[in-house]
Write a protein that holds these residues in place. Structure first.
Motif, PDB file in Angstrom:
ATOM      1  N   LYS A  56       0.825  -1.198   0.000  1.00 20.97           N
ATOM      2  CA  LYS A  56       0.000   0.000   0.000  1.00 20.97           C
ATOM      3  C   LYS A  56       0.862   1.252   0.000  1.00 20.97           C
ATOM      4  N   THR A  57       1.892   1.233   0.823  1.00 21.11           N
ATOM      5  CA  THR A  57       2.785   2.389   0.905  1.00 21.11           C
ATOM      6  C   THR A  57       3.446   2.637  -0.445  1.00 21.11           C
ATOM      7  N   MET A  58       3.847   1.573  -1.131  1.00 24.89           N
ATOM      8  CA  MET A  58       4.482   1.713  -2.439  1.00 24.89           C
ATOM      9  C   MET A  58       3.513   2.304  -3.451  1.00 24.89           C
ATOM     10  N   GLU A  59       2.247   1.844  -3.412  1.00 25.90           N
ATOM     11  CA  GLU A  59       1.242   2.393  -4.320  1.00 25.90           C
ATOM     12  C   GLU A  59       1.049   3.882  -4.080  1.00 25.90           C
ATOM     13  N   HIS A  60       1.006   4.258  -2.806  1.00 21.40           N
ATOM     14  CA  HIS A  60       0.842   5.670  -2.480  1.00 21.40           C
ATOM     15  C   HIS A  60       2.026   6.478  -2.996  1.00 21.40           C
ATOM     16  N   GLN A  61       3.240   5.930  -2.821  1.00 20.36           N
ATOM     17  CA  GLN A  61       4.429   6.647  -3.268  1.00 20.36           C
ATOM     18  C   GLN A  61       4.428   6.813  -4.773  1.00 20.36           C
ATOM     19  N   LEU A  62       4.018   5.771  -5.499  1.00 20.64           N
ATOM     20  CA  LEU A  62       3.945   5.876  -6.955  1.00 20.64           C
ATOM     21  C   LEU A  62       2.970   6.969  -7.363  1.00 20.64           C
ATOM     22  N   PHE A  63       1.858   7.072  -6.660  1.00 25.09           N
ATOM     23  CA  PHE A  63       0.881   8.107  -6.970  1.00 25.09           C
ATOM     24  C   PHE A  63       1.488   9.492  -6.750  1.00 25.09           C
ATOM     25  N   PHE A  64       2.174   9.668  -5.637  1.00 21.53           N
ATOM     26  CA  PHE A  64       2.781  10.967  -5.360  1.00 21.53           C
ATOM     27  C   PHE A  64       3.891  11.270  -6.367  1.00 21.53           C
ATOM     28  N   ASP A  65       4.603  10.249  -6.822  1.00 19.44           N
ATOM     29  CA  ASP A  65       5.628  10.458  -7.844  1.00 19.44           C
ATOM     30  C   ASP A  65       4.999  10.999  -9.127  1.00 19.44           C
ATOM     31  N   VAL A  66       3.862  10.443  -9.512  1.00 15.03           N
ATOM     32  CA  VAL A  66       3.161  10.912 -10.719  1.00 15.03           C
ATOM     33  C   VAL A  66       2.829  12.391 -10.589  1.00 15.03           C
ATOM     34  N   ILE A  67       2.287  12.774  -9.453  1.00 17.85           N
ATOM     35  CA  ILE A  67       1.923  14.177  -9.227  1.00 17.85           C
ATOM     36  C   ILE A  67       3.155  15.079  -9.301  1.00 17.85           C
ATOM     37  N   GLN A  68       4.229  14.658  -8.640  1.00 18.88           N
ATOM     38  CA  GLN A  68       5.411  15.507  -8.556  1.00 18.88           C
ATOM     39  C   GLN A  68       6.209  15.539  -9.861  1.00 18.88           C
ATOM     40  N   GLU A  69       6.085  14.494 -10.675  1.00 14.73           N
ATOM     41  CA  GLU A  69       6.855  14.441 -11.915  1.00 14.73           C
ATOM     42  C   GLU A  69       6.130  15.066 -13.100  1.00 14.73           C
ATOM     43  N   ARG A  70       4.854  15.344 -12.947  1.00 11.32           N
ATOM     44  CA  ARG A  70       4.135  15.964 -14.064  1.00 11.32           C
ATOM     45  C   ARG A  70       4.689  17.352 -14.318  1.00 11.32           C
ATOM     46  N   ARG A  71       4.957  17.631 -15.571  1.00 14.32           N
ATOM     47  CA  ARG A  71       5.448  18.945 -15.971  1.00 14.32           C
ATOM     48  C   ARG A  71       4.695  19.388 -17.222  1.00 14.32           C
TER      49      ARG A  71
ATOM     50  N   ILE B 151      -4.932  19.988 -25.006  1.00 17.30           N
ATOM     51  CA  ILE B 151      -3.881  19.296 -24.260  1.00 17.30           C
ATOM     52  C   ILE B 151      -3.012  18.540 -25.254  1.00 17.30           C
ATOM     53  N   ALA B 152      -1.766  18.968 -25.392  1.00 17.38           N
ATOM     54  CA  ALA B 152      -0.813  18.226 -26.212  1.00 17.38           C
ATOM     55  C   ALA B 152      -0.320  17.040 -25.401  1.00 17.38           C
ATOM     56  N   ILE B 153      -0.189  15.870 -26.053  1.00 20.02           N
ATOM     57  CA  ILE B 153       0.260  14.665 -25.362  1.00 20.02           C
ATOM     58  C   ILE B 153       1.272  13.928 -26.228  1.00 20.02           C
ATOM     59  N   GLY B 154       2.346  13.470 -25.602  1.00 15.90           N
ATOM     60  CA  GLY B 154       3.385  12.757 -26.329  1.00 15.90           C
ATOM     61  C   GLY B 154       4.528  12.408 -25.399  1.00 15.90           C
ATOM     62  N   LYS B 155       5.698  12.208 -25.970  1.00 13.87           N
ATOM     63  CA  LYS B 155       6.895  11.889 -25.197  1.00 13.87           C
ATOM     64  C   LYS B 155       7.835  13.078 -25.260  1.00 13.87           C
ATOM     65  N   ALA B 156       8.262  13.536 -24.105  1.00  9.25           N
ATOM     66  CA  ALA B 156       9.091  14.739 -24.049  1.00  9.25           C
ATOM     67  C   ALA B 156      10.412  14.557 -24.775  1.00  9.25           C
ATOM     68  N   ALA B 157      10.783  15.554 -25.578  1.00  8.05           N
ATOM     69  CA  ALA B 157      12.130  15.622 -26.149  1.00  8.05           C
ATOM     70  C   ALA B 157      13.039  16.372 -25.183  1.00  8.05           C
ATOM     71  N   LYS B 158      12.461  17.297 -24.447  1.00  8.52           N
ATOM     72  CA  LYS B 158      13.152  18.024 -23.383  1.00  8.52           C
ATOM     73  C   LYS B 158      12.239  18.041 -22.173  1.00  8.52           C
ATOM     74  N   SER B 159      12.812  17.863 -21.015  1.00  4.28           N
ATOM     75  CA  SER B 159      12.012  17.865 -19.790  1.00  4.28           C
ATOM     76  C   SER B 159      11.367  19.227 -19.568  1.00  4.28           C
ATOM     77  N   GLY B 160      10.216  19.204 -18.941  1.00  4.46           N
ATOM     78  CA  GLY B 160       9.581  20.468 -18.586  1.00  4.46           C
ATOM     79  C   GLY B 160      10.358  21.157 -17.488  1.00  4.46           C
ATOM     80  N   HIS B 161      10.266  22.467 -17.452  1.00  5.54           N
ATOM     81  CA  HIS B 161      10.995  23.229 -16.435  1.00  5.54           C
ATOM     82  C   HIS B 161      10.420  22.966 -15.049  1.00  5.54           C
ATOM     83  N   PRO B 162      11.283  22.817 -14.036  1.00  5.23           N
ATOM     84  CA  PRO B 162      10.773  22.751 -12.661  1.00  5.23           C
ATOM     85  C   PRO B 162      10.106  24.067 -12.301  1.00  5.23           C
ATOM     86  N   THR B 163       9.129  23.996 -11.451  1.00  7.09           N
ATOM     87  CA  THR B 163       8.382  25.200 -11.091  1.00  7.09           C
ATOM     88  C   THR B 163       8.333  25.364  -9.581  1.00  7.09           C
TER      89      THR B 163
END
Length: 220
Positions: free
Chosen positions: A8-23, A191-203
């Motif tokens: 369960k803890t791992m699932e929660h962490q994966l969810f938070f990773d998704v939120i934090q990695e979205r750019r 909403i544009a969707i694809g695979k990043a060629a360059k990472s989004g800027h941290p905010t």
């Protein structure tokens, strides 16, 4: 079978990773094409988002044709992600979403989620309510629900390893005309969707203390 606490803890962490990695990504690898099956599955997961009275007013125009993306490019003020991304998803709001009430609540009855009489009363209630609602009120509802489904779509995409950017910078009237969209629908965002060629800027984000208040608003 019960799920262990570490799992369960791992699932929660994966969810938070998704939120934090979205750019918000504006540079895409144009060689990467997302299949229509995967786009459809992404949209299916996105539409698990909540909506007023469960009327699900969101509609999606998925633009993955290179010719149509070129057509969209000047309408979107020549933002290159329009043509580089695998697809551009136009999120629209259906101002006549109440016309789907009978089907939606009928499906709930078929799934044993509610009695037939309850479904009938819901159909009558929301059909009457939306039929008599002001244009401004209906617009507000579909904009709210469109925002909810858009955010969910972007998180689902990130969970699948893809990147997105929400776009409000485009000529909405020209878009509606160019893609032959009737006045029944209002554009929420692209909403544009694809695979990043360059990472989004941290905010950066304001601290929670700057934006959240308990029980009363601060004095101006």
């Amino acid at each position: 079978m019960s799920v262990s606490q570490p799992s369960k803890t791992m699932e929660h962490q994966l969810f938070f990773d998704v939120i934090q990695e979205r750019r918000s990504v504006r540079s895409y690898d144009s060689e990467i094409k997302i299949s229509r099956e995967e786009l459809a599955e992404t949209l299916r997961q996105a539409t698990l988002a909540p909506s007023a009275a469960n009327l699900q007013p969101w509609r999606f125009l998925v633009i993955d044709s290179p010719e149509l993306k070129q057509k969209l490019l000047p309408i979107a003020f020549n933002q290159q992600q329009v043509v580089e991304a695998s697809a551009v998803i136009a999120v629209l709001g259906d101002l006549e979403c109440y016309k789907w009430a009978e089907k939606i609540y009928g499906m709930a009855v078929d799934a044993d989620y509610m009695p037939a009489e309850t479904a009938k009363s819901f159909v009558e209630r929301y059909t009457g309510m939306y039929s008599n609602m002001s244009s401004e009120a209906i617009h507000q509802k579909v904009y709210t629900d469109g925002g909810l489904v858009s955010m969910q779509l972007m998180l689902v995409a990130r969970a699948k390893g893809y990147d997105t950017v929400p776009m409000g910078g485009y000529d909405k009237q020209k878009f509606m005309e160019a893609f032959h969209i009737s006045e029944r629908y209002v554009p929420i965002m692209l909403i544009a969707i694809g695979k990043a060629a360059k990472s989004g800027h941290p905010t950066v984000r304001l601290a929670v203390d700057d934006v959240a208040f308990f029980n009363e608003m601060p004095e101006e």
